[in-house]
Structure formats: structure tokens, C-alpha cells
Design an enzyme around this catalytic site. Structure first.
Site, PDB file in Angstrom:
ATOM      1  CE  LYS A 118      -4.269   1.488   2.255  1.00  0.00           C
ATOM      2  NZ  LYS A 118      -5.075   1.645   1.036  1.00  0.00           N
TER       3      LYS A 118
HETATM    4  N1  PPE Z   1      -7.773  -1.830  -2.998  1.00  0.00           N
HETATM    5  C1  PPE Z   1      -7.161  -0.626  -2.917  1.00  0.00           C
HETATM    6  C2  PPE Z   1      -6.428  -0.102  -4.097  1.00  0.00           C
HETATM    7  C3  PPE Z   1      -7.243   0.095  -1.726  1.00  0.00           C
HETATM    8  O1  PPE Z   1      -6.645   1.273  -1.639  1.00  0.00           O
HETATM    9  C4  PPE Z   1      -7.975  -0.417  -0.625  1.00  0.00           C
HETATM   10  C5  PPE Z   1      -8.082   0.361   0.649  1.00  0.00           C
HETATM   11  C6  PPE Z   1      -8.598  -1.678  -0.763  1.00  0.00           C
HETATM   12  C7  PPE Z   1      -8.468  -2.364  -1.963  1.00  0.00           C
HETATM   13  C8  PPE Z   1      -9.355  -2.320   0.364  1.00  0.00           C
HETATM   14  O2  PPE Z   1      -8.481  -2.702   1.398  1.00  0.00           O
HETATM   15  P1  PPE Z   1      -8.956  -2.788   2.923  1.00  0.00           P
HETATM   16  O3  PPE Z   1      -9.158  -1.394   3.395  1.00  0.00           O
HETATM   17  O4  PPE Z   1      -7.835  -3.486   3.610  1.00  0.00           O
HETATM   18  O5  PPE Z   1     -10.204  -3.569   2.937  1.00  0.00           O
HETATM   19  N2  PPE Z   1      -8.109   1.773   0.491  1.00  0.00           N
HETATM   20  C9  PPE Z   1      -7.862   2.642   1.620  1.00  0.00           C
HETATM   21  C10 PPE Z   1      -7.611   4.081   1.188  1.00  0.00           C
HETATM   22  C11 PPE Z   1      -8.807   4.772   0.653  1.00  0.00           C
HETATM   23  C12 PPE Z   1      -8.641   6.257   0.511  1.00  0.00           C
HETATM   24  O6  PPE Z   1      -9.586   6.881   0.025  1.00  0.00           O
HETATM   25  O7  PPE Z   1      -7.607   6.813   0.902  1.00  0.00           O
HETATM   26  C13 PPE Z   1      -8.964   2.548   2.656  1.00  0.00           C
HETATM   27  O8  PPE Z   1     -10.039   2.031   2.373  1.00  0.00           O
HETATM   28  O9  PPE Z   1      -8.719   2.991   3.780  1.00  0.00           O
END
Ligand code: PPE
Length: 308
Positions: free
Chosen positions: A160
């Protein structure tokens, strides 16, 4: 009000700093090249007070992201874990979005710069649902992005990483400019990958719940939570390659993510999905999710970390 002008404290390299003083120099390496890692975590109000959901898993992913990028975080996972609890507590928040982030210092610029210091911050603030309460019920409109999701050997998709989000921002801007709420990115072979900041699930007419394999998506923690719930309810869940026309013809579709939570999709590329609003399985999983994060279920109590 700008994010820089809020009240409160931010954990910065081991200390609680007044919100407005949590600053860094303009020649900070990460500001120039995007080499940094972060997390998005949520705390919810539970019968035990504010409690952070799956904090251990988010903290572990932060360290995995740093490891992938070759960044050495100068704090132990335990210290970052405790910093996140402390930030929610010290800011007196009942519900919060937490943003831990690690970035490289200003000791040198240029791609060759090495031996740079690694700095860490944890901020927390009230960040209500991504969408309106109606959208949690009605669902959102999405479009297939003209931007391809990172190829696995172009970007380290399991990290990330700050810089990875340029792709997400471009995709989201395009979707919003064309009247949609979110983008759906396809991988470099044309298969469904994920949203700009969410994983995707579809339910087909066979009643099976499908989600793309993790090849080029983030290993979402909400994705994992939802897969466990679906299996607990007796649904079959399969990870497989999905094409965009499988989304068009799905009975239900929804996004998952810490910020987005469980978000139904009602339209994709101008085509109605299923009944055109939140479907019954999506509703069931969404309710389970909100009950779980607010400490109203007995399942996996170790996922809760009360802040005080
Ligand atoms: N894919 C991506 C590309 C992504 O950034 C997130 C989280 C997810 C999937 C889902 O992951 P999880 O949160 O572990 O279920 N994105 C983070 C950032 C969003 C933002 O607007 O900044 C979040 O959801 O916190």
C-alpha cells in the site's frame, strides 16, 4: 477547513505533536517520488467504547508494504500498534479513520539518494462513510476505467504505497467526471481487478460469490472479513478471474474497503446490475459488517482493539 488547520494531536516519530505543527520540509524525498507506505484503518463506537477494527492486520500490512519497498521502519510493530490506539484516545474520538504513514526524510534528493531516514506519523479524524446513507442502500454507479490497474511487475501491488495511488486518483477523477461515483480498474490482461480504493465482489445467478484473485489487487482486509462472513452464512465463495461482462450480468455486486466499508453497486457502464439497488446477499453481508465493527457480534473478538 484545510486538513492542516484541524485541532488535536498527531503521533509523529514517537511523540504526540499538536496537529498544526506536524510538518515536514518541502524537500522531503517522499513528496517528490512517492516512495512511502500507509494504511487506512477505522475505529468504531462499540459497547466497550472506541475500538479499532483489525488493528493487528493493518499494522502487519504496513510492515509488509515497507518490507516490499525496502524501507526500514524505525519503530517496532508494537509501538505503531500502540501509537494508533493512543491517537484515537488522545483526540477523544469515538469513531475515526486512522492514517498511519511512513515516509523518507529530506537528507538527500534524487533517485539515487540512500541512507534516508524513515519517518512515521499516525493521524486520526472523524471521517464518516464514503457515501451518503442512501447510497449504502441504493448503491453507486461505476464505470470501467480507461486506466489499467498496475501490472504486477510495474508496481508492487501488494504494497500500500503512496505512489501507487496516482493511478487510483486518475481513474476516480475520470469516473466522477463522467457522472459515476467510482471506477472499476481492469488488469493489464483486461480482467476485473478492483476499484480505486476497494476490492470488488459479484454474485452470479448460480448464487456463488466471486471476487478476483489477488494477483494485481491489494490484499484487502475488508475483503477477507467479507469472505469469512459469506462462508459463515453457508455461501460458496470463489476467487477467480472475472470479466467486465460478468459484472454487467451479475445479480449483485459490491465494493469492500476500510474507507468504503460495504458498498453496493447498482450500475456499471450504464447497465443496471441485478435489481438496480442493494441486493439481499449484499444487505446481509453489509449488516453483518456494521454489527461486527461496532462490537455487536461474538465472532472473532480478537479483531477488536479498544483504545482505552
Ligand atoms: N484496494 C485498494 C487499491 C485500496 O486502496 C484499498 C483500501 C482496498 C483495496 C481495500 O483494502 P482494505 O481497506 O484493507 O479492505 N483503500 C484505503 C484508502 C482509501 C482512501 O480513500 O484513501 C482505505 O479504504 O482505507
Amino acid at each position: 477547513m484545510s486538513f492542516a488547520e484541524k485541532e488535536g494531536v498527531i503521533w509523529f516519530d514517537g511523540e504526540m505533536v499538536p496537529w498544526r505543527e506536524a510538518k515536514t520540509h518541502v524537500l522531503t524525498h517522499t513528496l517528490h517520488y512517492g516512495m512511502g507506505v500507509f494504511e487506512g484503518v477505522r475505529a468504531y463506537n462499540t459497547p466497550q467504547g472506541a475500538s479499532i477494527f483489525r488493528l493487528r492486520d493493518h499494522t502487519d500490512r504496513l510492515y509488509r508494504s515497507a518490507h516490499i519497498l525496502g524501507m526500514k521502519i524505525p519503530f517496532t510493530p508494537e509501538q505503531i500498534f500502540e501509537a494508533q490506539r493512543a491517537v484515537v484516545h488522545k483526540n477523544g474520538l469515538k469513531e475515526a479513520y486512522l492514517r498511519p504513514m511512513c515516509f523518507l526524510g529530506a537528507e538527500g534528493l534524487g533517485i539515487r539518494a540512500d541512507n534516508l531516514s524513515v519517518h512515521c506519523i499516525v493521524a486520526a479524524w472523524e471521517w464518516p462513510s464514503y457515501v451518503s446513507p442512501e447510497a449504502l442502500e441504493k448503491g453507486i454507479k461505476i464505470r470501467t476505467s480507461s486506466y489499467t490497474r498496475h501490472h504486477v511487475n510495474i508496481t508492487m501491488c501488494k504494497a500500500k504505497a503512496n505512489g501507487n495511488y496516482i493511478n487510483s486518483i486518475l481513474a476516480l477523477q475520470e469516473a466522477v467526471n463522467s457522472g459515476c461515483e467510482e471506477a472499476l480498474l481492469l488488469d493489464n490482461e483486461g480482467y476485473v481487478a478492483e476499484g480505486s480504493g476497494e476490492n470488488i465482489f459479484i454474485i452470479k445467478n448460480d448464487g456463488v460469490i466471486y471476487t478476483p484473485e489477488l494477483t494485481s489487487c491489494l490484499e484487502g482486509i475488508t475483503r477477507d472479513t467479507i469472505m469469512r462472513f459469506a462462508r459463515e452464512l453457508g455461501y460458496e465463495v470463489r476467487e477467480k478471474r472475472i470479466t467486465r461482462d460478468e459484472v454487467y450480468t451479475a445479480r449483485e455486486a459490491f465494493f469492500t474497503g476500510t474507507a468504503a466499508e460495504v458498498l453496493p453497486i447498482c450500475e456499471h457502464d450504464g447497465r443496471q446490475i441485478g435489481c438496480g439497488k442493494r441486493g439481499p446477499i449484499t444487505e446481509q453481508l453489509q449488516n453483518m459488517y456494521f454489527n461486527q465493527v461496532r462490537g455487536k457480534r461474538d465472532f472473532m473478538p480478537q479483531w477488536q482493539t479498544p483504545v482505552s
